[in-house]
Write an enzyme that holds these catalytic residues in place. Sequence first.
Site, PDB file in Angstrom:
ATOM      1  N   LEU A  90      39.048  45.231  48.885  1.00 39.23           N
ATOM      2  CA  LEU A  90      38.560  44.321  49.924  1.00 39.23           C
ATOM      3  C   LEU A  90      39.565  44.222  51.057  1.00 39.23           C
ATOM      4  CD1 LEU A  90      37.287  41.391  47.670  1.00 39.23           C
ATOM      5  CD2 LEU A  90      35.856  42.797  49.148  1.00 39.23           C
ATOM      6  N   LYS A 120      38.606  34.477  44.400  1.00 32.67           N
ATOM      7  CA  LYS A 120      39.063  35.854  44.173  1.00 32.67           C
ATOM      8  C   LYS A 120      39.918  35.814  42.904  1.00 32.67           C
ATOM      9  CE  LYS A 120      40.982  39.841  46.613  1.00 32.67           C
ATOM     10  NZ  LYS A 120      41.857  40.322  45.580  1.00 32.67           N
ATOM     11  N   ARG A 141      38.990  50.317  37.111  1.00 33.60           N
ATOM     12  CA  ARG A 141      38.846  50.855  38.454  1.00 33.60           C
ATOM     13  C   ARG A 141      39.548  52.209  38.623  1.00 33.60           C
ATOM     14  NH1 ARG A 141      39.711  47.435  43.496  1.00 33.60           N
ATOM     15  NH2 ARG A 141      41.944  47.676  43.475  1.00 33.60           N
ATOM     16  N   LYS A 291      31.307  36.905  51.077  1.00 31.79           N
ATOM     17  CA  LYS A 291      30.366  38.033  51.086  1.00 31.79           C
ATOM     18  C   LYS A 291      29.144  37.677  51.903  1.00 31.79           C
ATOM     19  CE  LYS A 291      31.746  39.258  46.433  1.00 31.79           C
ATOM     20  NZ  LYS A 291      31.407  39.317  45.009  1.00 31.79           N
ATOM     21  N   CYS A 429      79.637  32.231  17.860  1.00 32.38           N
ATOM     22  CA  CYS A 429      79.624  31.765  19.256  1.00 32.38           C
ATOM     23  C   CYS A 429      79.122  30.313  19.266  1.00 32.38           C
ATOM     24  CB  CYS A 429      78.694  32.640  20.095  1.00 32.38           C
ATOM     25  SG  CYS A 429      78.502  32.033  21.776  1.00 32.38           S
TER      26      CYS A 429
HETATM   27  S1  IVH Z   1      33.642  41.761  45.134  1.00 31.97           S
HETATM   28  C1  IVH Z   1      33.808  46.234  47.070  1.00 31.97           C
HETATM   29  N1  IVH Z   1      34.338  39.467  44.189  1.00 31.97           N
HETATM   30  O1  IVH Z   1      39.506  41.958  44.212  1.00 31.97           O
HETATM   31  C2  IVH Z   1      34.471  45.369  46.117  1.00 31.97           C
HETATM   32  N2  IVH Z   1      35.920  41.234  44.056  1.00 31.97           N
HETATM   33  O2  IVH Z   1      41.211  43.085  46.279  1.00 31.97           O
HETATM   34  C3  IVH Z   1      33.627  44.209  45.799  1.00 31.97           C
HETATM   35  N3  IVH Z   1      38.022  40.616  42.962  1.00 31.97           N
HETATM   36  O3  IVH Z   1      38.381  45.236  43.844  1.00 31.97           O
HETATM   37  C4  IVH Z   1      34.403  43.267  45.062  1.00 31.97           C
HETATM   38  N4  IVH Z   1      37.482  38.544  42.540  1.00 31.97           N
HETATM   39  O4  IVH Z   1      38.639  43.762  41.722  1.00 31.97           O
HETATM   40  C5  IVH Z   1      34.726  40.725  44.408  1.00 31.97           C
HETATM   41  N5  IVH Z   1      34.786  37.362  43.357  1.00 31.97           N
HETATM   42  C6  IVH Z   1      35.172  38.628  43.575  1.00 31.97           C
HETATM   43  C7  IVH Z   1      36.442  39.101  43.187  1.00 31.97           C
HETATM   44  C8  IVH Z   1      36.773  40.422  43.447  1.00 31.97           C
HETATM   45  C9  IVH Z   1      38.406  39.464  42.418  1.00 31.97           C
HETATM   46  C10 IVH Z   1      38.840  41.837  42.989  1.00 31.97           C
HETATM   47  C11 IVH Z   1      38.056  43.113  42.821  1.00 31.97           C
HETATM   48  C12 IVH Z   1      38.333  43.879  44.073  1.00 31.97           C
HETATM   49  C13 IVH Z   1      39.652  43.316  44.482  1.00 31.97           C
HETATM   50  C14 IVH Z   1      39.944  43.558  45.934  1.00 31.97           C
END
Ligand code: IVH
Length: 665
Positions: A90, A120, A141, A291, A429
Amino acid sequence: MNENEIKIKNEIIALQNKINEWDKHYYDLDNPIVSDEIYDIEYNKLKKYEEQYSYLFSDLELKKSPTNKINAHLSRIFSKVEHDYPMLSLNKTYTIEEIKKFVDNIKKITEKFSFFVEPKIDGLSISIKYKNGKLFKAVTRGNGQIGEDVTSNILQIKDIPKKIAYQKNLEVRGEVFLPINQFEELNKTLASENKPLMANPRNAAAGTLRQLNPEIVKQRNLSAFLYYIINPKKHNIFSMEDSFKFLKNLGFLVTKESKKLNSIEEIEAYITNFKELKKTLDYETDGIVIKLNEIEYYEKLGQTSKFPHWAVAFKYEPDITSTILRDIFITIGRTGVVTYNAKLDEVELSGTKVSFATLNNYEFINNLNINIGDAVYIKKSGEIIPCVIGLANKNNTEVFKPIEKCPYCNNQIYFNDTGLEQFCLNENCPEIKIRKLIHFTSKEALDINSLGEKNIILFHKLNYINEITDIFKLKNYQEELINLSGFGEISVKKIISSIEEAKNKSLEKLIFGLSIPLVGIKSAKFIASKVLKFENVLDFDFSVFEEYHDFGNKITANLIEWFSNEKNIKLIKELISLNVNPIYINEQKTDILNNLAFVITGTLSKPRSFFEKLIIENGGQVFSAVSSNIKYLLAGEKAGSKLVKAKKLNVQVISEKEFYELLNS
Ligand code: IVH
């Protein structure tokens, strides 16, 4: 290129090399050597320089930079699987302005849209496939194109359904993580077994997911939130909000904090609110993900080789600061293990003044390349003492050398065979002796709390307590103690009676208290359940433990050695002659509350310990903090902040009456 440009180019290359090295530790070795915050600072610096000075580099040189790679290399242990759809990353933002840019880009395509905003999760991304309602493949991944097949480990995660009521082929993606309370438990266990601690829940989760033994994965209680469905339209899903509902209905764990929002203003409010909310969660987050809710526009928005244009991450300013490292000194633990500590110029960090921080071991200092006089970054995470996490500015070009002499006994200090930890091996010690005595009286061991750390140090100095057995002979010094300043008849009586009480504590507590190498609370419990009575250890055949695979041959070897050592045999016999000869007490009588997690708060009709005992006897667990992993909050009158938090997290709140109903159900 002029001289100045050559200098700049070399600096940029050094930065690329440094980040490549960090990537190697993070992705290949699962052992990051810098925090995410520092990584981000340096990574963004590199990106900026590369843009500014791109004319100094050829296209090929730029292509090779870590800023142009989808990271994560692959290890050789798990078999490799190619993703049907790449697993992207992201793009990161730090300000509302940057989010507005992201939104402006969407506006080029449509006027009517909404957002779906989520925490996140700071874990490891995973892609899971189901066929005929059955989980059949789970892949990490990896480098985004090719990941590792970790199906056998994912099958051990109880929060991930193995069967779902949906027959079509389905691929879902999400994040595997270790809940904070599980992380703390794990570190407690590791500490009690004198094993190196995990730096943070993410590392612990990464290490766990790459375990070759699925049994270990099972024990560690990983969890997972799912947040994405591949080819949603095939499943009649047209928005992120509906994806969430769909996943939730099929029994997947989804974050409770995710929601649909309609405007930038609402996103701004969410950001403010979540800054506080995230502190109450039982999983670590590193920001939020914003998103576009309407999936129909995803294709049109497209993606770069690294990230999609339909989502963006927002990161908070980290609780991190820099200061000058003034001195490095060591402390010694009960096993003789050496811990390095930093004396710092006092700074304020997350509202408190900080002048000391931990540096862990020599390897840690060496990896960060820091020395006295350098400016360092420090970070505070949760209630843990602050930790030095990186070099901010190099002021001292010399390399810091490992400490060679124990500051307490002046004996030589040795590295162990892994070269990671150092030890003072001197049995006599004084510091090790004191640490062992303190451990023996600690809460998890014999819990002689009225004796306390300060008194142990004092009584040791006065020569009243040298060995563990001296604790039980302290009553011979009653007169002397009463005459010490700060003590009186009442306090001394209290100390003596709590020592007497300790004789009848359970066998596992005594075994744990003896500081046998590698024997933590869990192993002590197991040993106690086999030995049954303390005096039996004298002729118990510990080699039978070799049959128990979970137990580990190293502990067994340690036990055999420890219990056949003359000095230890003498200690055991003396303890028995002092009437310290406890038996094994199996506290669990039923499994009515099997593995249910409770927190107790407020004023109840009986002391809290009464309810704690009942819960444990019936197979439940008692925790002190409310988190989303807690099943019930048993709340009495005048319940305060825990009740507020439980309501916020949707933890079920029950009264005393309801608790008894549960027990009788
Ligand atoms: S959506 C195209 N939603 O953060 C990728 N990712 O730094 C769509 N991640 O690769 C990912 N929480 O592993 C999404 N609520 C969340 C997330 C999340 C953690 C991770 C995911 C991503 C990474 C990017």
